[in-house]
Design a protein around this motif. Structure first.
Motif, PDB file in Angstrom:
ATOM      1  N   SER A  57     -59.685 111.864  58.942  1.00 27.14           N
ATOM      2  CA  SER A  57     -60.109 111.871  57.537  1.00 27.14           C
ATOM      3  C   SER A  57     -58.967 112.307  56.633  1.00 27.14           C
ATOM      4  O   SER A  57     -58.017 112.946  57.072  1.00 27.14           O
ATOM      5  CB  SER A  57     -61.283 112.836  57.336  1.00 27.14           C
ATOM      6  OG  SER A  57     -62.376 112.520  58.155  1.00 27.14           O
ATOM      7  N   TRP A  58     -59.119 111.962  55.377  1.00 27.07           N
ATOM      8  CA  TRP A  58     -58.274 112.483  54.305  1.00 27.07           C
ATOM      9  C   TRP A  58     -59.159 113.295  53.366  1.00 27.07           C
ATOM     10  O   TRP A  58     -60.233 112.830  52.956  1.00 27.07           O
ATOM     11  CB  TRP A  58     -57.604 111.361  53.526  1.00 27.07           C
ATOM     12  CG  TRP A  58     -56.485 110.692  54.259  1.00 27.07           C
ATOM     13  CD1 TRP A  58     -56.556 109.548  55.008  1.00 27.07           C
ATOM     14  CD2 TRP A  58     -55.122 111.119  54.314  1.00 27.07           C
ATOM     15  NE1 TRP A  58     -55.332 109.242  55.530  1.00 27.07           N
ATOM     16  CE2 TRP A  58     -54.418 110.187  55.100  1.00 27.07           C
ATOM     17  CE3 TRP A  58     -54.406 112.182  53.757  1.00 27.07           C
ATOM     18  CZ2 TRP A  58     -53.053 110.295  55.357  1.00 27.07           C
ATOM     19  CZ3 TRP A  58     -53.063 112.286  54.019  1.00 27.07           C
ATOM     20  CH2 TRP A  58     -52.395 111.357  54.812  1.00 27.07           C
ATOM     21  N   TYR A  59     -58.698 114.492  53.038  1.00 27.74           N
ATOM     22  CA  TYR A  59     -59.332 115.349  52.054  1.00 27.74           C
ATOM     23  C   TYR A  59     -58.331 115.585  50.927  1.00 27.74           C
ATOM     24  O   TYR A  59     -57.133 115.354  51.074  1.00 27.74           O
ATOM     25  CB  TYR A  59     -59.713 116.695  52.665  1.00 27.74           C
ATOM     26  CG  TYR A  59     -60.911 116.682  53.583  1.00 27.74           C
ATOM     27  CD1 TYR A  59     -60.843 116.109  54.855  1.00 27.74           C
ATOM     28  CD2 TYR A  59     -62.122 117.241  53.180  1.00 27.74           C
ATOM     29  CE1 TYR A  59     -61.938 116.096  55.695  1.00 27.74           C
ATOM     30  CE2 TYR A  59     -63.229 117.237  54.018  1.00 27.74           C
ATOM     31  CZ  TYR A  59     -63.123 116.668  55.266  1.00 27.74           C
ATOM     32  OH  TYR A  59     -64.223 116.661  56.102  1.00 27.74           O
ATOM     33  N   ARG A  60     -58.847 116.089  49.822  1.00 25.87           N
ATOM     34  CA  ARG A  60     -57.951 116.493  48.737  1.00 25.87           C
ATOM     35  C   ARG A  60     -58.501 117.722  48.041  1.00 25.87           C
ATOM     36  O   ARG A  60     -59.701 117.995  48.065  1.00 25.87           O
ATOM     37  CB  ARG A  60     -57.757 115.358  47.732  1.00 25.87           C
ATOM     38  CG  ARG A  60     -58.983 115.002  46.906  1.00 25.87           C
ATOM     39  CD  ARG A  60     -58.700 113.778  46.047  1.00 25.87           C
ATOM     40  NE  ARG A  60     -59.851 113.407  45.230  1.00 25.87           N
ATOM     41  CZ  ARG A  60     -59.921 112.295  44.505  1.00 25.87           C
ATOM     42  NH1 ARG A  60     -58.898 111.431  44.496  1.00 25.87           N
ATOM     43  NH2 ARG A  60     -61.007 112.033  43.792  1.00 25.87           N
ATOM     44  N   GLN A  61     -57.575 118.444  47.441  1.00 21.37           N
ATOM     45  CA  GLN A  61     -57.956 119.636  46.671  1.00 21.37           C
ATOM     46  C   GLN A  61     -57.141 119.646  45.397  1.00 21.37           C
ATOM     47  O   GLN A  61     -55.905 119.827  45.431  1.00 21.37           O
ATOM     48  CB  GLN A  61     -57.710 120.909  47.479  1.00 21.37           C
ATOM     49  CG  GLN A  61     -58.230 122.156  46.797  1.00 21.37           C
ATOM     50  CD  GLN A  61     -58.294 123.342  47.740  1.00 21.37           C
ATOM     51  OE1 GLN A  61     -57.727 123.331  48.829  1.00 21.37           O
ATOM     52  NE2 GLN A  61     -59.019 124.376  47.330  1.00 21.37           N
ATOM     53  N   GLY A  62     -57.828 119.427  44.280  1.00 18.62           N
ATOM     54  CA  GLY A  62     -57.198 119.460  42.983  1.00 18.62           C
ATOM     55  C   GLY A  62     -57.162 120.867  42.432  1.00 18.62           C
ATOM     56  O   GLY A  62     -57.811 121.774  42.959  1.00 18.62           O
ATOM     57  N   PRO A  63     -56.416 121.087  41.350  1.00 18.10           N
ATOM     58  CA  PRO A  63     -56.308 122.428  40.749  1.00 18.10           C
ATOM     59  C   PRO A  63     -57.675 122.982  40.375  1.00 18.10           C
ATOM     60  O   PRO A  63     -58.430 122.337  39.635  1.00 18.10           O
ATOM     61  CB  PRO A  63     -55.444 122.173  39.509  1.00 18.10           C
ATOM     62  CG  PRO A  63     -54.710 120.915  39.794  1.00 18.10           C
ATOM     63  CD  PRO A  63     -55.621 120.094  40.636  1.00 18.10           C
ATOM     64  N   GLY A  64     -57.990 124.140  40.909  1.00 20.63           N
ATOM     65  CA  GLY A  64     -59.251 124.780  40.587  1.00 20.63           C
ATOM     66  C   GLY A  64     -60.471 124.175  41.244  1.00 20.63           C
ATOM     67  O   GLY A  64     -61.602 124.568  40.946  1.00 20.63           O
ATOM     68  N   ASN A  65     -60.249 123.232  42.139  1.00 18.91           N
ATOM     69  CA  ASN A  65     -61.372 122.544  42.791  1.00 18.91           C
ATOM     70  C   ASN A  65     -61.469 122.899  44.271  1.00 18.91           C
ATOM     71  O   ASN A  65     -60.519 123.376  44.879  1.00 18.91           O
ATOM     72  CB  ASN A  65     -61.219 121.025  42.654  1.00 18.91           C
ATOM     73  CG  ASN A  65     -61.285 120.568  41.227  1.00 18.91           C
ATOM     74  OD1 ASN A  65     -61.887 121.205  40.375  1.00 18.91           O
ATOM     75  ND2 ASN A  65     -60.642 119.441  40.947  1.00 18.91           N
ATOM     76  N   ARG A  66     -62.653 122.628  44.825  1.00 17.58           N
ATOM     77  CA  ARG A  66     -62.825 122.784  46.257  1.00 17.58           C
ATOM     78  C   ARG A  66     -62.239 121.577  46.972  1.00 17.58           C
ATOM     79  O   ARG A  66     -62.088 120.499  46.393  1.00 17.58           O
ATOM     80  CB  ARG A  66     -64.313 122.910  46.592  1.00 17.58           C
ATOM     81  CG  ARG A  66     -64.994 124.107  45.982  1.00 17.58           C
ATOM     82  CD  ARG A  66     -66.475 124.117  46.286  1.00 17.58           C
ATOM     83  NE  ARG A  66     -66.748 124.189  47.726  1.00 17.58           N
ATOM     84  CZ  ARG A  66     -67.950 124.188  48.243  1.00 17.58           C
ATOM     85  NH1 ARG A  66     -69.006 124.071  47.469  1.00 17.58           N
ATOM     86  NH2 ARG A  66     -68.128 124.271  49.548  1.00 17.58           N
ATOM     87  N   ARG A  67     -61.922 121.764  48.238  1.00 16.34           N
ATOM     88  CA  ARG A  67     -61.431 120.654  49.037  1.00 16.34           C
ATOM     89  C   ARG A  67     -62.581 119.664  49.237  1.00 16.34           C
ATOM     90  O   ARG A  67     -63.698 120.052  49.583  1.00 16.34           O
ATOM     91  CB  ARG A  67     -60.897 121.137  50.382  1.00 16.34           C
ATOM     92  CG  ARG A  67     -60.138 120.097  51.162  1.00 16.34           C
ATOM     93  CD  ARG A  67     -59.485 120.679  52.405  1.00 16.34           C
ATOM     94  NE  ARG A  67     -58.455 121.667  52.058  1.00 16.34           N
ATOM     95  CZ  ARG A  67     -57.608 122.187  52.954  1.00 16.34           C
ATOM     96  NH1 ARG A  67     -57.675 121.813  54.223  1.00 16.34           N
ATOM     97  NH2 ARG A  67     -56.717 123.079  52.582  1.00 16.34           N
TER      98      ARG A  67
END
Length: 119
Positions: free
Chosen positions: A35-45
């Motif tokens: 899988s690919w996940y992402r985590q933006g500024p101030g956000n949950r993964r």
């Protein structure tokens, strides 16, 4: 135990494309759901895209039709093709390998690669 190394991140303009790679070592990815996940500024993964051992794919609603996950088991690598990028796609992108054995979930993560999309 598998080790994962992401690459391909960088700066892109809105509407542009990037292709992320996740190279695995120490084990073969054919036994893992990837899988690919992402985590933006101030956000949950959050989950972006996933492909099971048998090739079933699913995507977050926010990236459907724009992102494509693929795996090359011969190269022990997983890819994420990202098209029509938007500023809200800006995040650190992480590769994940998941393996369930004897009822126990095993998750392995890469160090992440930064994707920045400018408007």
């Amino acid at each position: 135990q598998v080790q994962l190394v992401e690459s391909g991140g960088g700066l892109a303009q809105a509407g542009g494309s990037l292709r992320l790679s996740c190279a695995a070592s120490g084990s073969i990815i054919s036994i893992y759901d990837m899988s690919w996940y992402r985590q933006g500024p101030g956000n949950r993964r959050e989950l972006v895209a996933a492909t099971t051992k048998v090739g079933i794919r699913n995507y977050a609603d926010s990236v459907k039709g724009r992102f494509t996950i693929s795996r090359d088991n011969a190269k022990n690598t997983v890819f994420l093709q990202m098209n029509s990028l938007k500023p809200e796609d800006t995040a650190v992108y992480y590769c994940n390998a998941h393996w369930r054995r004897n009822g126990v979930d095993n998750d392995y993560w890469g160090q992440g690669t930064q994707v920045t999309v400018s408007s």
